[in-house]
Design an enzyme around this catalytic site. Structure first.
Site, PDB file in Angstrom:
ATOM      1  N   GLY A 174      60.087  51.454  37.365  1.00  0.00           N
ATOM      2  CA  GLY A 174      59.239  51.825  38.603  1.00  0.00           C
ATOM      3  C   GLY A 174      59.865  51.325  39.851  1.00  0.00           C
ATOM      4  N   VAL A 177      57.734  50.815  46.213  1.00  0.00           N
ATOM      5  CA  VAL A 177      57.910  49.585  47.040  1.00  0.00           C
ATOM      6  C   VAL A 177      57.879  48.369  46.443  1.00  0.00           C
ATOM      7  CG1 VAL A 177      56.914  48.472  49.129  1.00  0.00           C
ATOM      8  CG2 VAL A 177      57.093  51.066  49.090  1.00  0.00           C
ATOM      9  N   MET A 178      56.834  48.153  45.550  1.00  0.00           N
ATOM     10  CA  MET A 178      56.801  46.835  44.907  1.00  0.00           C
ATOM     11  C   MET A 178      57.909  46.541  43.684  1.00  0.00           C
ATOM     12  SD  MET A 178      54.190  45.120  46.174  1.00  0.00           S
ATOM     13  CE  MET A 178      53.704  43.981  45.182  1.00  0.00           C
ATOM     14  N   ARG A 198      61.911  57.009  36.610  1.00  0.00           N
ATOM     15  CA  ARG A 198      61.974  58.174  35.838  1.00  0.00           C
ATOM     16  C   ARG A 198      62.729  59.377  36.714  1.00  0.00           C
ATOM     17  NH1 ARG A 198      55.848  59.989  37.495  1.00  0.00           N
ATOM     18  NH2 ARG A 198      56.188  59.990  39.902  1.00  0.00           N
ATOM     19  N   ALA A 246      48.910  52.489  37.621  1.00  0.00           N
ATOM     20  CA  ALA A 246      47.882  52.175  36.506  1.00  0.00           C
ATOM     21  C   ALA A 246      47.136  53.323  36.090  1.00  0.00           C
ATOM     22  CB  ALA A 246      46.849  51.376  37.345  1.00  0.00           C
ATOM     23  N   ASN A 272      48.263  47.225  39.094  1.00  0.00           N
ATOM     24  CA  ASN A 272      46.956  46.843  39.442  1.00  0.00           C
ATOM     25  C   ASN A 272      45.978  47.594  38.432  1.00  0.00           C
ATOM     26  OD1 ASN A 272      46.471  45.125  41.504  1.00  0.00           O
ATOM     27  ND2 ASN A 272      46.683  46.520  42.992  1.00  0.00           N
ATOM     28  N   SER A 298      50.306  39.864  43.747  1.00  0.00           N
ATOM     29  CA  SER A 298      49.698  40.139  45.085  1.00  0.00           C
ATOM     30  C   SER A 298      50.685  39.631  46.096  1.00  0.00           C
ATOM     31  CB  SER A 298      48.377  39.181  45.316  1.00  0.00           C
ATOM     32  OG  SER A 298      47.910  39.485  46.660  1.00  0.00           O
ATOM     33  N   LYS A 353      43.014  39.305  39.382  1.00  0.00           N
ATOM     34  CA  LYS A 353      43.501  40.121  40.543  1.00  0.00           C
ATOM     35  C   LYS A 353      42.585  41.059  41.224  1.00  0.00           C
ATOM     36  CE  LYS A 353      46.670  41.839  43.462  1.00  0.00           C
ATOM     37  NZ  LYS A 353      46.347  43.060  43.807  1.00  0.00           N
ATOM     38  N   HIS A 356      40.389  39.243  43.189  1.00  0.00           N
ATOM     39  CA  HIS A 356      41.174  38.896  44.497  1.00  0.00           C
ATOM     40  C   HIS A 356      40.943  40.033  45.598  1.00  0.00           C
ATOM     41  CE1 HIS A 356      45.068  39.624  46.865  1.00  0.00           C
ATOM     42  NE2 HIS A 356      45.003  38.171  46.889  1.00  0.00           N
ATOM     43  N   ASN A 357      41.420  41.212  44.795  1.00  0.00           N
ATOM     44  CA  ASN A 357      41.207  42.532  45.972  1.00  0.00           C
ATOM     45  C   ASN A 357      39.868  42.665  46.494  1.00  0.00           C
ATOM     46  OD1 ASN A 357      43.886  42.751  45.066  1.00  0.00           O
ATOM     47  ND2 ASN A 357      43.675  44.758  44.851  1.00  0.00           N
ATOM     48  N   GLU A 360      39.327  40.294  49.198  1.00  0.00           N
ATOM     49  CA  GLU A 360      40.371  40.746  50.294  1.00  0.00           C
ATOM     50  C   GLU A 360      39.549  41.750  50.983  1.00  0.00           C
ATOM     51  OE1 GLU A 360      44.507  42.065  48.812  1.00  0.00           O
ATOM     52  OE2 GLU A 360      43.699  43.974  49.455  1.00  0.00           O
ATOM     53  N   ARG A 456      34.053  51.346  53.699  1.00  0.00           N
ATOM     54  CA  ARG A 456      35.278  52.318  53.532  1.00  0.00           C
ATOM     55  C   ARG A 456      34.660  53.542  53.085  1.00  0.00           C
ATOM     56  NH1 ARG A 456      40.507  49.316  50.966  1.00  0.00           N
ATOM     57  NH2 ARG A 456      40.290  47.308  51.916  1.00  0.00           N
ATOM     58  N   ARG A 607       6.867  46.134  37.578  1.00  0.00           N
ATOM     59  CA  ARG A 607       7.514  46.640  36.681  1.00  0.00           C
ATOM     60  C   ARG A 607       6.149  46.328  35.423  1.00  0.00           C
ATOM     61  NH1 ARG A 607      11.096  43.037  34.612  1.00  0.00           N
ATOM     62  NH2 ARG A 607      12.125  44.448  33.119  1.00  0.00           N
TER      63      ARG A 607
HETATM   64  C1  6PG Z   1      47.818  42.623  47.004  1.00  0.00           C
HETATM   65  C2  6PG Z   1      46.891  44.007  47.497  1.00  0.00           C
HETATM   66  C3  6PG Z   1      47.595  44.856  46.761  1.00  0.00           C
HETATM   67  C4  6PG Z   1      47.334  46.507  47.470  1.00  0.00           C
HETATM   68  C5  6PG Z   1      45.846  46.736  47.044  1.00  0.00           C
HETATM   69  C6  6PG Z   1      45.265  47.536  48.061  1.00  0.00           C
HETATM   70  O1  6PG Z   1      47.200  41.744  46.479  1.00  0.00           O
HETATM   71  O2  6PG Z   1      49.028  42.727  47.344  1.00  0.00           O
HETATM   72  O3  6PG Z   1      45.705  43.821  46.881  1.00  0.00           O
HETATM   73  O4  6PG Z   1      47.192  45.122  45.290  1.00  0.00           O
HETATM   74  O5  6PG Z   1      47.554  46.491  48.754  1.00  0.00           O
HETATM   75  O6  6PG Z   1      45.917  47.503  45.979  1.00  0.00           O
HETATM   76  O7  6PG Z   1      44.272  48.248  47.972  1.00  0.00           O
HETATM   77  P1  6PG Z   1      43.241  49.189  48.631  1.00  0.00           P
HETATM   78  O8  6PG Z   1      44.557  50.443  48.609  1.00  0.00           O
HETATM   79  O9  6PG Z   1      42.291  49.702  47.559  1.00  0.00           O
HETATM   80  O10 6PG Z   1      43.029  48.901  49.822  1.00  0.00           O
END
Ligand code: 6PG
Length: 630
Positions: A174, A177-178, A198, A246, A272, A298, A353, A356-357, A360, A456, A607
């Site tokens: 793959g 970019v990454m 591919r 993913a 991810n 990340s 991770k 983390h997001n 983020e 969002r 309840r």
């Molecule tokens: C990172 C980012 C990376 C990506 C996110 C963005 O840690 O490098 O989090 O994984 O930019 O997946 O996610 P969204 O498109 O949901 O904002």
């Protein structure tokens, strides 16, 4: 990693053809050949001539001589072929002391009968045929070696050695970019790469080849769009790093690779992926004796290129085999240690991770809400806001996201600020959604992540938002806040965001028995990743002996001390009809934790009223459950 010189060490019992093959190999590589036997002492040769086998003591100095020869060769930046029986692991350790990365072991194997025949035909050699059995007796077959069958003709043997030698260390699948950026990072670290992308007619054609041509550092990499050739280009055990979409696509690709993989091969998923998918993939592949490591990566494009933060999980045994590769490209923390660490079993790396997001998302939203206040309430233009953020970024509020926003706000397109030209509809790829679901499933209140995610979502309901916007420009009598008050509110909200995020990780660790090290997670998030910040650095010692940020007095006290400013900010922003879901969620968290104005008793009573769900009573040590006929 020394790539300039190599020692091709041809090993095997006496009579296996080490000298013949070694000489042929050396001549084809245009390098020197040394026969290890020439480095024996006179007394050793006498002993063998007299029919006595050498013992370990006899061999020690001889093996050290060979180590010295190899060291000198490599120090001169050259390569050589050395023939030496090197039958036991401990012998090979003496030969390769301090040179491990630079020695290629080539093990010549064959039946005793065949070797006996060859030895009998050999003239002028001090090793009698009778000693052959003693060699087989002590032989320990090396795991990590190129194994060559001596019944083949010499040229075929050498061709096979050359083919195997030029196999690559790491395969990357793959080249988006990454994937492309990680490949460049690994290539700069001296790792031999095979790259696969591919083939999709008219859309993705010769991607690997084109990528190699586009970047000089990839010059030595091999490019493929034929999967079997890609897999067979890799040295065993194969290590394949996947950076693909993913979900189902990852499963489809694993299925496609499976027929070409062997026991012991290691697949690494750097996308991810959902942590439960990773857990299932580990279990599925384990049955086929294939290791699967799920790793969070990340840092976006720049991180991948210059040093990401890496969060691998799965089998520890497999992790140990790839650790050096991860360390080779990871960002470094303040002490120079790699921002990569084994997270734990199963899908814990992808879980971490994902959180983390989530953090983020909330960090981004807090900056966005602060921007909105400064822009629409304080009337600052983007450039002035950039100056405010830049000043904050010089101190304790330093973070990669704040720093990035400073640059974003300064960017112009023609006469306009670019930010004013960007459609205010936010996208997402799903990890914030998963983080919210996970928090909810684990029973952790993560209102800030949820608030950021839903903000969002709200932004996508474009038409209705525009309608409300027009209707809501109201005349408010509010005092504007000082920049310092806004700064304090932002400081408090960030602490609460990290408190909530790390609580989810703690809950998962307990629920799934992952035994996660929160302090080390904070450490590998101090550089390379998107949420790196000075606050993260301060959290490393906090998590040494506390499992929650708020158990650490400094953080709890600071957020409570700053609560009045947080409150003023929320009140003022709401008076101006600003949407500030993350700030209000952070304030609400502090209010609800204080327990002053409890509401849960009303919920329990309701309840019990309609569902006889029972309730417990205050100050009732028995913990009994009660039901009332209301
Ligand atoms: C990172 C980012 C990376 C990506 C996110 C963005 O840690 O490098 O989090 O994984 O930019 O997946 O996610 P969204 O498109 O949901 O904002």
């Amino acid at each position: 990693m020394n790539q300039s010189g190599k020692i091709y060490l041809v090993m095997g019992v006496s009579g296996s053809g080490k000298t013949t093959i070694g000489q042929l190999l050396a001549s084809q590589l245009h390098i020197d050949f040394f026969d290890g036997d020439d480095f024996h002492s006179v007394s050793n040769i006498e002993k063998m001539k007299s029919g006595q086998p050498l013992d370990d003591h006899d061999r020690h100095d001889w093996l050290k001589n060979i180590n010295t020869l190899a060291s000198k060769t490599l120090a001169a930046n050259t390569s050589a072929v050395i023939a030496c029986s090197a039958l036991k692991k401990q012998y090979r350790e003496i030969i390769s002391a301090n040179l491990k990365e630079s020695i290629i072991w080539i093990y010549l194997h064959g039946s005793k009968e065949l070797i006996q025949q060859r030895m009998a035909a050999r003239q002028n050699h001090y090793m009698p045929v009778a000693l052959l059995q003693s060699q087989f007796d002590i032989l320990e077959i090396p795991n990590e070696s190129i194994k060559i069958d001596i019944s083949l003709d010499p040229q075929t043997m050498v061709n096979t050695i050359l083919q195997e030698t030029y196999k690559t260390t790491l395969g990357i699948v793959g080249l988006g970019v990454m994937g492309k950026s990680l490949a460049r990072n690994w290539a700069r670290a001296g790792v031999k790469l095979s790259l696969y992308n591919r083939f999709v007619k008219g859309v993705e054609e010769q991607v690997a080849e084109k990528t190699i041509q586009a970047y000089p550092e990839l010059e030595k990499a091999s490019g493929f769009e034929d999967l079997p050739s890609f897999i067979h280009s890799l040295a065993k055990p194969r290590i394949i790093f996947m950076m693909i979409k993913a979900g189902k696509e990852t499963d489809r690709f694993i299925d496609e690779m499976l027929p070409h993989l062997d026991a012991g091969d290691i697949l690494i998923d750097g996308g991810n992926s959902h942590y439960e998918d990773t857990k299932n993939r580990i279990a599925f592949l384990e049955k086929k004796q294939i290791h699967f490591i799920g790793t969070g990566v990340s840092g976006g494009e720049k991180g991948a290129l210059y040093g990401p933060s890496i969060m691998p999980s799965g089998s520890y045994e497999a992790y140990q085999k790839i650790e050096h590769l991860l360390y080779a490209i990871a960002a470094k923390d303040k002490n120079g240690n790699p921002c990569a660490a084994y997270i734990g079993p199963e899908g814990s790396g992808h879980f971490v991770k994902m959180i983390h997001n989530g953090i983020e998302y909330a960090e981004m939203q807090l900056i966005a809400e602060t921007y909105a206040y400064l822009r629409y309430v304080q009337g600052l233009d983007p450039f002035a806001i950039a100056q405010v953020f830049d000043a904050w970024n010089q101190g304790d509020l330093h973070s990669y996201l704040l720093e990035s926003t400073v640059q974003i706000l300064q960017k112009k397109e023609g006469e306009s600020y670019l930010i004013d030209l960007i459609l205010d509809v936010a996208g997402n790829k799903g990890t914030g959604n998963w983080a919210t679901i996970a928090a909810s499933e684990l029973g952790i209140p993560a209102g800030m992540i949820t608030g950021a995610l839903f903000a969002r979502y709200v932004s996508t309901i474009k038409e209705s938002i525009r309608h409300i916007k027009q209707a809501s420009i109201t005349n408010i009598h509010s005092t504007q806040l000082s920049i310092d008050t806004i700064k304090s509110a932002y400081t408090a909200a960030r602490i609460i965001n990290h408190q909530q995020g790390f609580l989810i990780i703690k809950a998962a660790s307990l629920e799934f028995n992952w035994n996660l090290d929160l302090s080390n997670i904070a450490r590998i998030w101090t550089n390379g990743c998107i949420i790196r910040s000075r606050l993260m650095e301060k959290m490393i010692p906090a998590f040494h002996d506390h499992y929650e940020l708020f158990e650490y007095p400094e953080f709890q006290e600071e957020s409570l001390r700053l609560k009045p400013e947080l409150k003023s900010f929320c009140i003022s922003a709401l008076e101006f009809d600003l949407s500030i879901p993350c700030f209000t969620a952070s304030l609400d968290y502090l209010n609800s934790l204080s327990g002053m104005y409890s509401t849960a008793n009303i919920i329990q009573a309701q309840r019990d009223f309609f569902g006889a769900h029972t309730y417990q009573k205050m100050n009732d040590a028995s913990g009994a459950f009660y039901h009332t006929e209301w």
